[in-house]
Design an enzyme around this catalytic site. Structure first.
Site: not given
Ligand code: TRH
Length: 355
Positions: A12, A14-15, A179, A248, A250, A252
Site C-alpha cells: 500500500n 502508508g509506509d 481496501y 484506511r 494509519e 489517512s
Molecule cells: O495505503 P494505506 O492502506 O497504508 C497502509 C497503512 O499505513 C498500514 O498501517 C500499513 O501497515 C500498510 O499500509 C502496509 O493507508 P494510509 O496509511 O492512509 O496511507 C495512504 C497514503 O496515501 C497517505 O499518505 C495519503 C496518500 N494518498 C495520496 O497522497 N493521494 C491519494 O490520492 C490517496 C488515495 C492517498
C-alpha cells in the site's frame, strides 16, 4: 542536524506516505534530510514537486556524509552500510526506530526504550523506540504547524471545482478511501437517506463502487465521482472537503482526525486478528466522554465496516442528526489532540537528548 531516513514499502501507500510527511516535517524545521526508499514510485504522484531540503535516494545507496540521526521506519531494518556506520564511525549517529501508530497500552510502555541489536558483522549497537500515539506518554501525531488554521480557512467548493468536481446545494459529501473487499454495496444503501456526493479515492474505492453503481456512478440519492491519484497535499484537501470520511491504514486516519469531520476507520488486516485489538483500543480513546447513543452508533459502524464485504452499515448512524453529534465530538477530540506536542517536535527533542 543531518537525518537519514530508511523506508521499505511493504504494501500500500502508508509506509512511504508517513516517511514523506516525516521527511518534509523535519526539512520544514530546517533539518537536512535524506530519504532512502526501496520503492519510490508512489512519490511521483504523492509528492510531484518534491520538497526543499529533502533528498530522495535508493535504499542501498552509499550513505555519503555521516548523519547525526538515522531513522529506521516501522522496524523494517537498515541497509548493512547504515548499520555498520551506526557503530563503527567515530561519531556514531543516534538510531531511532519510528514504529506503527496504535492506541494500545504497550505504546506508552515501550516509547523511548532502547533496543540492543547487532549488525550483520556481529557488532553491537542500540536503536531507540519512538512510538507515535494519541496520549501524552507517546511520540504524538504528525501535525504541521498551522495545519488546523489552514483547514479552517479552506474553501471546499472552490477547491473541488479546481479539480473538476461540481458541488450541488444541500448535498452532503462523503470521502471513500478503502481496501478491496469493503462493504460498499451496503454503504451506498445506507447513504440513500439524504442527497450524497461520494468522492472516490483512486483504486479500490473506485473499482468497488463502479461495480455496484455501474457506469453512471449514480443510484437514487447517491452520485459518485472517481478521483485521480491526488498529491498528499490534495488528499488532505479532499478530507477537508467532506462531511464524513472513510479512511484506511494509519496516515489517512490521522489526517481525517485533523480534518475535523466524522470519520470511519478501516484497519489494515493482520492475519492473527491483531487489528481487532487495535480497533478496540482506538475506539476506547476516541469515544471517551461521548454521549451513549453516539458511542453505540460509532462502535457499530466501525465494527461493521471492518467486517469486509459482508459488513452491514446502519443508515441511522449516517443520518444528518447523527453526523451532527458526531462532528461536535470529533472536533472536541481534535482540539484535545492538537493541544499535545506533535510528532516532529517530539522527535527533534528525542534525537537531541542523551547524545
Ligand atoms: O495505503 P494505506 O492502506 O497504508 C497502509 C497503512 O499505513 C498500514 O498501517 C500499513 O501497515 C500498510 O499500509 C502496509 O493507508 P494510509 O496509511 O492512509 O496511507 C495512504 C497514503 O496515501 C497517505 O499518505 C495519503 C496518500 N494518498 C495520496 O497522497 N493521494 C491519494 O490520492 C490517496 C488515495 C492517498
Amino acid at each position: 542536524m543531518r537525518w537519514h531516513l530508511y523506508c521499505r514499502v511493504v504494501d500500500n501507500f502508508g509506509d512511504v506516505g508517513v516517511a514523506w510527511r516525516l521527511a518534509t516535517g523535519l526539512a520544514s524545521r530546517g533539518e537536512d534530510v535524506r530519504l532512502a526508499v526501496d520503492d519510490a514510485r508512489a512519490l511521483a504522484w504523492m509528492a510531484p514537486g518534491g520538497a526543499t531540503g529533502v533528498e530522495i535516494c535508493a535504499w542501498a545507496d552509499a550513505p555519503g556524509s555521516a548523519p547525526d540521526v538515522v531513522l529506521e521506519l516501522f522496524g523494517a531494518g537498515l541497509p548493512d552500510a547504515a548499520e555498520a556506520a551506526a557503530c563503527e564511525s567515530p561519531r556514531a549517529p543516534r538510531v531511532v526506530n519510528v514504529e506503527h501508530l496504535s492506541a494500545e497500552g504497550y505504546v506508552e510502555r515501550s516509547h523511548g526504550l532502547p533496543s540492543p541489536r547487532r549488525t550483520a558483522r556481529g557488532r553491537p549497537f542500540t536503536t531507540w523506540y519512538f512510538y507515535p500515539g494519541f496520549t501524552k506518554g507517546t511520540g504524538g501525531l504528525l501535525r504541521e504547524p498551522g495545519l488546523i488554521e489552514r483547514r479552517e480557512g479552506f474553501d471546499a467548493r472552490t477547491w473541488l471545482r479546481s479539480i473538476g468536481v461540481e458541488t450541488r446545494p444541500g448535498e452532503r459529501r462523503v470521502g471513500l478511501f478503502c481496501y478491496p473487499h469493503s462493504a460498499v454495496a451496503s454503504l451506498v444503501e445506507a447513504l440513500q437517506g439524504a442527497p450524497t456526493l461520494l468522492l472516490l479515492a483512486h483504486g479500490a474505492a473506485t473499482e468497488q463502487v463502479g461495480a455496484v453503481l455501474g457506469p453512471t456512478l449514480a443510484r437514487g440519492a447517491v452520485r459518485a465521482v472517481a478521483l485521480p491519484r491526488l498529491s498528499q497535499l490534495d488528499f488532505d484537501r479532499l478530507l477537508w472537503s467532506c462531511d464524513l470520511n472513510f479512511v484506511r491504514g494509519e496516515d489517512s486516519l490521522v489526517r481525517a482526525i485533523w480534518a475535523g469531520a466524522p470519520f470511519v476507520w478501516q484497519l489494515y488486516i493482520q492475519d492473527d486478528g491483531a487489528h481487532r485489538v487495535k480497533l478496540a483500543a482506538f475506539l476506547d480513546l476516541l469515544l471517551a466522554g461521548a454521549p451513549a447513543d453516539l458511542v453505540a452508533a460509532v462502535r457499530q459502524v466501525f465494527g461493521n465496516w471492518n467486517d469486509g464485504a459482508s459488513g452491514s452499515i446502519d443508515a441511522a448512524a449516517l443520518a444528518p442528526a447523527s453526523l451532527s453529534a458526531w462532528t461536535t465530538h470529533v472536533r472536541r477530540w481534535r482540539g484535545e489532540l492538537a493541544g499535545r506536542e506533535d510528532l516532529v517536535t517530539g522527535l527533534l527533542r528525542f534525537a537531541a537528548s542523551n547524545r
